[in-house]
Structure formats: C-alpha cells, structure tokens
Design an enzyme around this catalytic site. Structure first.
Site: not given
Ligand code: NAD
Length: 267
Positions: A154, A158
C-alpha cells in the site's frame, strides 16, 4: 433502487454518488453528512462533480430515509450504530462500508438485521470479494505442505499493517484449513526456519500504491499465486452500489459481500 448515502461528502461518499448517478436503475434520494460538514445544503451531484441532481446534502438522516430502499454508510464508526437503528426504524436496507466498527456497532447490525437486510463489509471491491473466496477454496483443496504466504503493498500513508484485507485473506486461508488464524499467523517474519502450517504476512509500503494483495501457495516444485491489484479507489464505490442494488428487496437478515457474487457450485 432509491439510495441514501451517509458520509456523502467524504471521499467514498462522493465516489458512490458519482457511480450511483451514472448507474441505470439507481436513484440518489438522500445525501447525509454531519451538520458542520462543508457543503451542507448544497446539491450532492454538484459536490460530486456530476452536475445537479436535485438532492441537497442534509444532516437529517431519519427525514431522508422516508421512502428510500437502501442506505449506504461510509462515515465514521462512532455514527454507525445510530445510523443502523435509523435505517431499521424506517424499514430501509443497510450496507455499511465504514471500518473500525466496535462491538456496539456489530450488535446494532444484528438488531437491525431482524427488521431489514444488512451487509457490513470492510472491503466492497468485487475483485477482493472474489479473491477471498478463491483463497478459501485453494486453501481447502491443497494439502498443508503448500506453504501460505500473504504479500500486500500500500501507499506510504497507510496507518495499519498488515492491511485489513490481508487479514481477511488470512482468515479465509485459515478457514480453508479449519484452523484459527491467530494460532498460525506470522504477522512479520524475521530470521529462522519456517514452520509447517504457518500463514505468513509480508508488508510493502511505498509511493502511491492503491492496494496490492498476493496469496502464495508454495509447494515442492510448484507455486500458485492468487493476485488482486487495485489501481482506482472507485472499485469500492462500484462494489458498494452493486451490493446496495442486490440488497434491495431481500428478506431481513445479515448478508455478506460474497452473497452478492453469483458463485457457481458443482452440481
Ligand atoms: P472521509 O473522512 O473522506 O469521509 C467520511 C465522511 O463521513 C466525512 O464527510 C464525515 O464528515 C462524515 N461523517 C462523520 N461522522 C458522521 C456522522 N455522524 N454522520 C454523517 N456523516 C458523518 O473518509 P472515507 O475515505 O470516505 O472513508 C469513510 C469510511 O469508509 C472509513 O471508515 C473508511 O475506512 C471506509 N472505507 C471502506 C471501504 C470499503 O471497501 N468498505 C473503502 C474505503 C474506505
């Protein structure tokens, strides 16, 4: 399907408004956010960049639920229990995409499900929904000498790791082997030999990666990889609108995203 969006001026709410506005058979009849949300009183279509649709952003959920079929909630976990109670009181089906729900919200979902159909879904992507079921099936079918590793990536901002979706994949893999994930999970591997039956997680964080998930089944002499790559957050909105349409008119009860996909089982 007459749709009410809660959290309507947030990132997901606006994405859902854009998808709903261009989906045949779906009509936005209400858009709700907090009274102090910027944009309150303005047309939700204009806020979403698709032109006026005659529905103003409001803070009065019970009022806009009158005559609606489905409420989709992508707001805040603290609001979800109250929103579910309002939907149930109005006889309106509910799809909750808000994450981080506590026990009170889960119990509100069970209460609401006695009166209306309810889905609580931490990931409304249809691709991820399919991946979870493929992982469950592969884990059930392959012997335990296939090692299971889950690799996810990600963007750099995040906040949680491994991702909620990686954990959902881990739970599906564990269920396929009739074990609890807690008893076999290795959330971050450092040094040492791998033990049989472990489900390992590897996390990549960087740049603007929207969300990549790979579930690897590594055997002796062969490997199977099941992969999902998200390139656009609109996948969550499209899945949410599809699930909301599916929910409309169902009998009361708890449903899941996997119920929305037409899985073909062997005759
Ligand atoms: P966001 O902060 O951009 O939007 C949230 C919106 O909800 C804001 O406009 C906020 O004012 C509003 N809100 C807060 N409290 C409210 C209340 N009491 N009543 C009405 N509106 C209220 O966040 P986002 O990125 O749109 O995400 C929203 C939620 O959806 C988060 O919980 C996020 O984790 C979740 N999410 C789920 C999926 C999925 O696939 N299920 C995908 C992305 C995000």
């Amino acid at each position: 399907m007459r749709l009410v969006i809660v959290g309507a001026s947030g990132r997901m709410g606006l994405a859902i408004a854009r998808v709903a506005a261009s989906t045949n058979g779906v009509k936005i009849v209400g858009a709700v956010d907090r009274p102090d949300a910027p944009g309150c009183g303005r047309d939700i279509g204009e806020l979403a960049g698709v032109g006026a649709i005659g529905v103003s952003l409001s803070a009065d959920l019970p009022a806009v639920l009158v005559g609606a079929d489905v409420m989709v909630d992508f707001s805040a976990p603290t609001a979800t229990a109250r929103n579910l109670a309002a939907a149930a009181a109005a006889g309106v089906a509910a799809l909750v995409g808000t994450t981080g729900l506590d026990a009170a919200a889960q119990s509100a979902a069970n209460d609401a499900a006695r009166r209306v159909p309810v889905i609580i879904a931490a990931n409304t992507s249809l691709g991820v929904t399919l991946l979870i079921e493929l992982v469950r099936a592969a884990s059930y079918a392959l012997p335990e000498d296939f090692d299971i590793e889950i690799i996810e990536g990600h963007h750099r901002h995040k906040k949680d790791a491994p991702s909620g979706t990686a954990l959902a994949l881990g739970h599906a893999a564990a269920e396929g082997r009739s074990v609890s994930l807690d008893s076999v999970a290795v959330p971050a591997r450092t040094g040492g030999e791998r033990e049989r039956g472990e489900i390992g997680f590897a996390v990549v964080r960087g740049g603007d990666i929207v969300g990549d998930h790979t579930v690897l089944f590594a055997g002796e002499g062969e490997r199977v990889s099941l992969v999902h790559q998200a390139t656009d957050r609109a996948i969550f909105a499209r899945g949410a609108v599809r699930a909301a349409s599916w929910l409309s008119g169902r009998t009361p009860g708890r449903y899941e995203m996997r119920d929305v996909l037409p899985f073909k089982t062997r005759a």
